[in-house]
Design a protein around this motif. Structure first.
Motif, PDB file in Angstrom:
ATOM      1  N   LYS A 188     -10.459 103.169  73.616  1.00  0.00           N
ATOM      2  CA  LYS A 188     -11.487 104.136  73.018  1.00  0.00           C
ATOM      3  C   LYS A 188     -11.948 105.119  74.096  1.00  0.00           C
ATOM      4  CE  LYS A 188     -11.689 104.285  68.680  1.00  0.00           C
ATOM      5  NZ  LYS A 188     -11.448 105.574  68.466  1.00  0.00           N
ATOM      6  N   TYR A 195     -11.319 107.185  76.181  1.00  0.00           N
ATOM      7  CA  TYR A 195     -10.135 107.806  76.434  1.00  0.00           C
ATOM      8  C   TYR A 195     -10.329 108.900  77.784  1.00  0.00           C
ATOM      9  CZ  TYR A 195      -6.610 111.498  76.509  1.00  0.00           C
ATOM     10  OH  TYR A 195      -5.708 112.371  76.931  1.00  0.00           O
ATOM     11  N   ASP A 221      -5.787 108.033  68.068  1.00  0.00           N
ATOM     12  CA  ASP A 221      -6.586 107.971  69.220  1.00  0.00           C
ATOM     13  C   ASP A 221      -5.651 107.597  70.465  1.00  0.00           C
ATOM     14  OD1 ASP A 221      -8.544 107.625  71.058  1.00  0.00           O
ATOM     15  OD2 ASP A 221      -9.380 105.710  70.237  1.00  0.00           O
ATOM     16  N   ARG A 273      -5.955 113.414  71.580  1.00  0.00           N
ATOM     17  CA  ARG A 273      -7.000 113.938  72.335  1.00  0.00           C
ATOM     18  C   ARG A 273      -6.907 115.100  72.921  1.00  0.00           C
ATOM     19  NH1 ARG A 273     -11.943 110.618  71.923  1.00  0.00           N
ATOM     20  NH2 ARG A 273     -11.257 108.766  71.340  1.00  0.00           N
ATOM     21  N   PHE A 293     -13.348 112.405  64.606  1.00  0.00           N
ATOM     22  CA  PHE A 293     -12.782 111.195  64.307  1.00  0.00           C
ATOM     23  C   PHE A 293     -11.615 110.965  65.115  1.00  0.00           C
ATOM     24  CE2 PHE A 293     -15.323 112.813  60.640  1.00  0.00           C
ATOM     25  CZ  PHE A 293     -16.225 111.532  60.579  1.00  0.00           C
ATOM     26  N   PHE A 294     -11.447 109.709  65.896  1.00  0.00           N
ATOM     27  CA  PHE A 294     -10.383 109.415  66.169  1.00  0.00           C
ATOM     28  C   PHE A 294     -10.094 108.055  65.901  1.00  0.00           C
ATOM     29  CE2 PHE A 294     -11.951 112.772  68.865  1.00  0.00           C
ATOM     30  CZ  PHE A 294     -10.598 113.708  69.099  1.00  0.00           C
ATOM     31  N   PRO A 295      -9.630 107.929  64.583  1.00  0.00           N
ATOM     32  CA  PRO A 295      -9.295 106.345  64.210  1.00  0.00           C
ATOM     33  C   PRO A 295      -8.184 105.682  65.153  1.00  0.00           C
ATOM     34  CG  PRO A 295      -8.487 107.990  62.795  1.00  0.00           C
ATOM     35  CD  PRO A 295      -9.295 108.820  63.596  1.00  0.00           C
ATOM     36  N   ALA A 296      -8.128 104.532  65.207  1.00  0.00           N
ATOM     37  CA  ALA A 296      -7.059 103.994  65.936  1.00  0.00           C
ATOM     38  C   ALA A 296      -5.623 104.328  65.624  1.00  0.00           C
ATOM     39  CB  ALA A 296      -7.368 102.535  65.938  1.00  0.00           C
ATOM     40  N   PHE A 297      -4.798 104.453  66.416  1.00  0.00           N
ATOM     41  CA  PHE A 297      -3.580 104.687  66.356  1.00  0.00           C
ATOM     42  C   PHE A 297      -2.929 103.559  65.317  1.00  0.00           C
ATOM     43  CE2 PHE A 297       1.033 104.525  67.251  1.00  0.00           C
ATOM     44  CZ  PHE A 297       1.537 105.826  67.401  1.00  0.00           C
ATOM     45  N   GLN A 347     -16.056 102.033  66.087  1.00  0.00           N
ATOM     46  CA  GLN A 347     -15.411 101.316  65.124  1.00  0.00           C
ATOM     47  C   GLN A 347     -14.599 100.246  65.396  1.00  0.00           C
ATOM     48  OE1 GLN A 347     -12.277 103.021  63.069  1.00  0.00           O
ATOM     49  NE2 GLN A 347     -13.208 103.291  61.021  1.00  0.00           N
TER      50      GLN A 347
END
Lengths: 334, 432, 301
Positions: A124, A126, B177, B182, B205-209, C273
């Motif tokens: 997360k 990054y 993500d 990014r 929003f960067f939801p998990a890959f 999240q």
């Protein structure tokens, strides 16, 4: 010459000659030995009857610590090892304080939870950790010398070998020491330990920290050999892999951890090269075969083989039935 | 650059020393190692590209190979993880004696492979690598890229958006993500803010890959109602996001901008609504308006469709470019040295400044930083009924040179310094 | 954050929790009886999803009504239970009940690795997306935001029915009582003549079928692609451990906690999240090591 002494000596000699005899295997073997060191950590805990499904946490923490150090001006291989080991020891202490209160499946799950949290943080944050792509770890200097790829890799190989032997010896000695003996009592009879007035938790914690440091050193070596650290270092599948290797080598056997890691890497790389589509399947089948048909792992097979070759000693140990015990006895002698 | 001067000196020395008579013998085969995703989510690009590589190699070999030398291709799975990739990469180079490597797709892998190739002294063609960081953060002799990078790709989309919808006010982003998600947002948002300073970002929003579910993000976006929603996602993630968004009416509410959706047109089928802005990392499209009707393009598209059952996507075209560049580089190198088989240095010299053409406009490899300069095609979707999936209309093709970060500059600084009049200054070719 | 946003977050959380519960409940049921944490459960989930998406896609493409997708989900679940669950229990797990916990876990880990590749060999690498079942039910508008009825109504209802059904099954039917008896005390159950082997087999098949059903239910809402099993299994581990191993009602509560926590994070701090499920798990386990509803183990594990 005793064959039981001869074979380990030959094995070590063969390892020492890898760069000369099979240079193409050198990098692979560096990784295998590094993983072997990490697996020793898992093996150690198995001796206390505990399985951690999250030890990749320490592998990852040390690797990232080394990567951060390498990016700063602490850019020296030995400093990286030190920073990684220190990071693993500190986090091992902090996590250990919580998890040593638990046993069995809860111990495993809590470790899993810690490692997954660390993994999520790596993924997360990054801008700090490089996210899923990780951080580069450029080739560090060695005692102030900037080496080219070839000599550096050679040096790294021998360093990995030396650490494997040194740490393997140390771990074996530690298990034989009074603290180590108490540590193993957590598995056999924890209640008795408490009756003796010894804190099982404190004993377990000591072993836990040692196991974290071992994992961490393995992590730094792998990271340096790879030149990159990624969150995959701390993912649960990596933890599973370590337990896998520990069982493959022989549950609770320190030399088994190394033998298992070498066997695992070789199977993995060749499966990936020659059966690119099904390498996981090959590994899974390999694991199943070991568990079902040789549950005491490679060291168990080795022990049985030795018993056949030199039956005199086997007879002397007839009362010891389980292969596990055989492995432990042999370690004490080697 | 000093290294390059030295390099040319070496080449000169080699050429003088050996002479045509002692030139390198032709090998029995030209061994190429190709790293691509055979497993994992990115295999949606990797597997079609592998199929393309096999087709192209067969085609070249059927014509007698490169100057009579047949190609021999081995594949490495990027999906097996960084360790397996580098180990296998070394094995191919050091043991199998691979002459040239095509690697790879993932930004992380590219960043790892570039210094390795340099160490191993093997020419590495980054055939589908998107990260602009490789050549901005490192300087390599052996590494080349036969296509564009994230900056030009994002810039083209920003320009298309500003040319077609100049009046929007708010934007939200839903990216995967990891580095691509990014970095592409960094470039996109920096460029957008530079050219349209009043724009407001209302959600990031960067939801998990590989996230299986975007319901919560979609609810949140439905409540926020941004004018534009950007997603540089691809593969399964993009498909999931678009389908879930379309089902819940979000695509009607906001203008969707999907810079990588060319690769998902067929997979999304009827689910991709009209009016979505789509790009394809270069001028790649199975119905490229300037290429349709040329014999080579048409026959390639139809034979690829026949062979694999799907229309070619951008990764396939990127693979074509890697092969075309290879052919062109060998041809040029052999012309330079009088027809004998070139050595690595001669080949490197040929790759520098090389111009070649794949299945789009011609591509040049810049001499300064080995970066490919490639045109960009952006369009808007329409479910025309001609195909069982959405196709593109109102296409624009942008020339690569104006959109690619100049040699030696950092992409973020460069796009950040653009001004609103840049939008008018760039004049793409437009199609209906 | 205003009230309508909070309610939106709750809807998302509940629908997510329903899916997670469907997978976790099978896992916890198997653990309760067999005392094995089945890592391959994630693969069974994935295969259920693949079966539904691929067969469903073919059925719809052949021109049949998409309503067939619903019975198909049950068929896919049954197939997973019988064709995969049964052989895994009979041929592999049965051989290792006497072995140590580590070995048991590793056997399921090996099965997981094998099934991951099997999925790719059978279904390839391209994602499947087959949502006719979801489209059939249409949308509902709440506070100006569209939700699919499938996610907002059907999934929670199915999860609730599964919970009630399982409870009735375990309390009211003979088979269910046998399973409960084995869960409570293996040795005692055996000594009064319960055929533990049969109970193990039935439980595992049921648990596997539930994983398959979870996958089948998830398939219309998501892309089915390689790797979904690995993600799901850690998440259901978190649910099961938070709930207390072997606790079915607990799994429902824990799934709800994690689902709500996750959607609240998406609204308030999207970056957190993915961390939420594990943070909840850690917080619960640190306070109550045996989980929210677990009872301290009577004997040493």
């Amino acid at each position: 010459m005793q064959i039981r002494i001869l074979i380990p000596v030959l094995a070590i000699l063969a390892l020492a000659l890898v760069p000369m005899l099979a240079p193409s295997l050198q990098v692979l073997m560096t990784l295998a030995l590094a993983k072997g060191i990490a697996v020793m950590g898992v093996t150690l805990l198995l001796r206390a009857g505990q399985v951690s499904f999250g030890h990749a946490l320490f592998f990852g923490i040390a690797a990232y610590a080394a990567a951060f150090a390498a990016a700063s001006n602490l850019d020296d291989l030995f400093l990286l090892l030190f920073v990684g080991a220190a990071g693993a020891a500190v986090s091992g202490l902090l996590v250990g304080l919580f998890v040593v209160r638990y046993r069995g499946i809860f111990f495993g799950m809590l470790n899993l939870a810690f490692s997954m949290i660390f993994w999520s943080v790596l993924e997360k944050f990054y801008h700090l950790t490089g996210g899923a792509d990780g951080l580069r770890l450029a080739r560090p200097e060695v005692l102030g010398l900037a080496l080219d790829r070839a000599p550096f890799e050679l040096l790294l190989y021998y360093l990995a070998l030396a650490l494997t032997l040194g740490l393997g010896w140390f771990a074996t000695r530690w298990l034989g020491s009074p603290v180590g003996q108490l540590f193993q009592t957590v598995k056999t009879n924890e209640t008795r330990l408490e009756y003796l007035g010894i804190s099982a938790q404190a004993t377990l914690l000591k072993g836990y920290i040692l196991s974290a440091v071992l994992c961490g050193l393995g992590g730094v070596l792998v990271a340096t050999a790879q030149g990159i650290v990624t969150p995959a270092y701390a993912y649960w599948i990596r933890s599973g892999e370590m337990v896998f290797i520990a069982v493959l080598g022989g549950v609770g056997s320190i030399p088994g951890a190394v033998a298992g890691a070498i066997a695992y890497e070789v199977v993995r790389i060749y499966a990936a090269a020659f059966a690119a589509d099904v390498w996981q399947l090959v590994l899974g089948a390999f694991l199943l075969a070991i568990i079902l048909f040789a549950p005491s792992g490679l060291m168990g097979i080795y022990g049985a083989l030795m018993d056949r070759i030199s039956p005199r000693r086997a007879a002397a140990r007839e009362e010891k039935t389980s292969a596990q015990a055989a492995v432990q006895t042999k370690e004490a002698r080697t | 650059m000093l290294t390059r001067t030295l390099l040319s000196a070496t080449i000169l020395a080699t050429a003088l020393g050996t002479g045509a008579a002692q030139a390198q013998d032709k090998p029995d085969a030209l061994k190429i190692g190709v790293a691509t995703f055979l497993t994992g989510p990115a295999s949606v690009f990797g597997v079609p590209a592998r199929d393309a590589a096999q087709m192209l190699a067969e085609e070249i070999n059927a014509e007698g190979g490169i100057a009579g030398v047949p190609l021999e291709i081995s594949f490495i799975d990027e999906g097996a993880g960084g360790e397996a990739l580098t180990t296998e990469y070394r094995r191919l180079v050091e043991e199998e004696g691979a002459d040239i490597m095509f690697s790879g797709i993932s930004s992380g892998n590219c960043m790892q492979i570039a210094p390795l190739a340099e160490d191993l002294e093997v020419i590495n063609i980054m055939w589908d690598c998107g990260t602009q960081r490789v050549f901005e953060e490192g300087d390599y002799d052996y590494v080349f890229r036969t296509q564009s990078h994230a900056t030009a790709e994002m810039l083209a989309v920003v320009l298309y958006l500003l040319k077609t919808q100049p009046d929007f006010e708010t934007i939200a982003v839903v990216n995967q993500d990891y580095a691509w998600g990014r970095d592409s947002w960094d470039i996109f948002s920096t460029a957008l803010k530079a050219m349209k300073p009043d724009v407001e970002v209302v959600g990031e929003f960067f939801p998990a890959f590989g996230a299986p579910d975007f319901s919560t993000e979609i609810s949140r976006l439905s409540a926020t109602r941004p004018d534009v929603i950007l997603s540089t996602s691809w593969g399964g993630d993009l498909n999931t996001f678009v389908q879930q968004a379309a089902q819940r009416g979000l695509t009607q509410q906001s203008q969707f901008v999907l810079p990588l959706a060319e690769s998902s047109l067929e997979a999304l089928g009827p689910a991709l609504p009209d009016g979505v802005i789509v790009g394809g990392r270069g001028d790649h499209y199975f119905a490229h308006p300037e290429m349709v009707g040329t014999e080579r393009f048409d026959s390639f598209v139809s034979s690829f469709k026949e062979e694999t059952g799907a229309y070619p996507i951008y990764s396939v075209f990127h693979m074509v470019q890697a092969f075309e560049a290879l052919k062109a580089a060998y041809a040029e190198a052999m012309e330079e040295n009088g027809g004998s088989w070139p050595n690595d240095q001669e080949l490197i010299a040929a790759y520098e400044g090389l111009e070649f053409q794949g299945m789009g406009r011609p591509v040049t490899i810049r001499e300064g930083d080995h970066q490919g300069v490639e045109a960009q095609l952006i369009g808007t979707t329409v479910q025309s009924g001609d195909y069982p999936f959405a196709t593109l209309e109102n296409m624009m093709i942008f020339d690569g040179a104006e959109l690619t970060t100049p040699v030696g500059e950092s992409s973020i600084d460069w796009v950040g310094a653009l001004s609103p009049d840049f939008v008018e200054k760039i004049e793409p070719t437009t199609f209906d | 954050m205003n009230l309508s946003l909070i309610l939106l977050a709750v809807f998302d959380g509940v629908s997510y929790a329903a899916l997670v519960f469907m997978v976790a409940v099978g896992l916890t049921l198997i653990f309760g009886v067999l005392r094995i944490l089945n890592v391959a459960h994630g693969s069974l989930y994935a295969i259920g999803a693949y079966l539904t998406a691929s067969i469903g896609g073919a059925v719809v493409a052949a021109g049949y009504s998409p309503i067939l997708a619903f019975p198909l989900m049950l068929i896919a679940a049954a197939l997973v239970g019988v064709l995969l669950g049964a052989p895994i229990e009979r041929l592999l797990l049965r051989r290792i009940y006497a072995k140590s916990e580590v070995l048991q876990l590793l056997v399921t880990f090996a099965v997981f690795m094998i099934l991951e590749d099997v999925q790719r060999l059978v279904w390839g690498n391209q994602p499947y997306f087959e949502s006719s079942a979801l489209q059939l039910l249409g949308n509902i508008q709440v506070f100006g935001v569209y939700y699919t009825s499938y996610q907002l109504v059907l999934l929670p209802v199915v999860a609730l029915l599964t919970l009630i059904g399982l409870r009735l099954f375990l309390r009211r039917t003979l088979t269910g009582k046998l399973i409960t008896a084995v869960t409570e005390d293996r040795e005692a159950a055996r000594s009064i003549g319960i055929d533990a082997d049969r109970v193990y087999l039935m439980t595992f098949v049921l648990g596997a079928a539930l994983a398959g059903l979870g996958g089948a239910l998830a398939s219309p809402t998501t892309s089915v692609l390689p790797g979904i099993g690995a993600e799901m299994i850690v998440l259901s581990f978190a649910v099961v451990a938070t709930a207390g191993l072997g606790r079915i009602e607990g799994a429902a509560v824990a799934a709800l906690l994690i689902g709500l926590g996750r959607s609240a994070a998406t609204y308030a701090m999207p970056e957190l999240q993915v961390l939420v499920p594990y943070l909840i798990m850690l917080a619960v386990l640190l306070v109550r090591p045996e989980g929210l509803f677990g009872t301290p183990a009577a004997r040493k594990i």
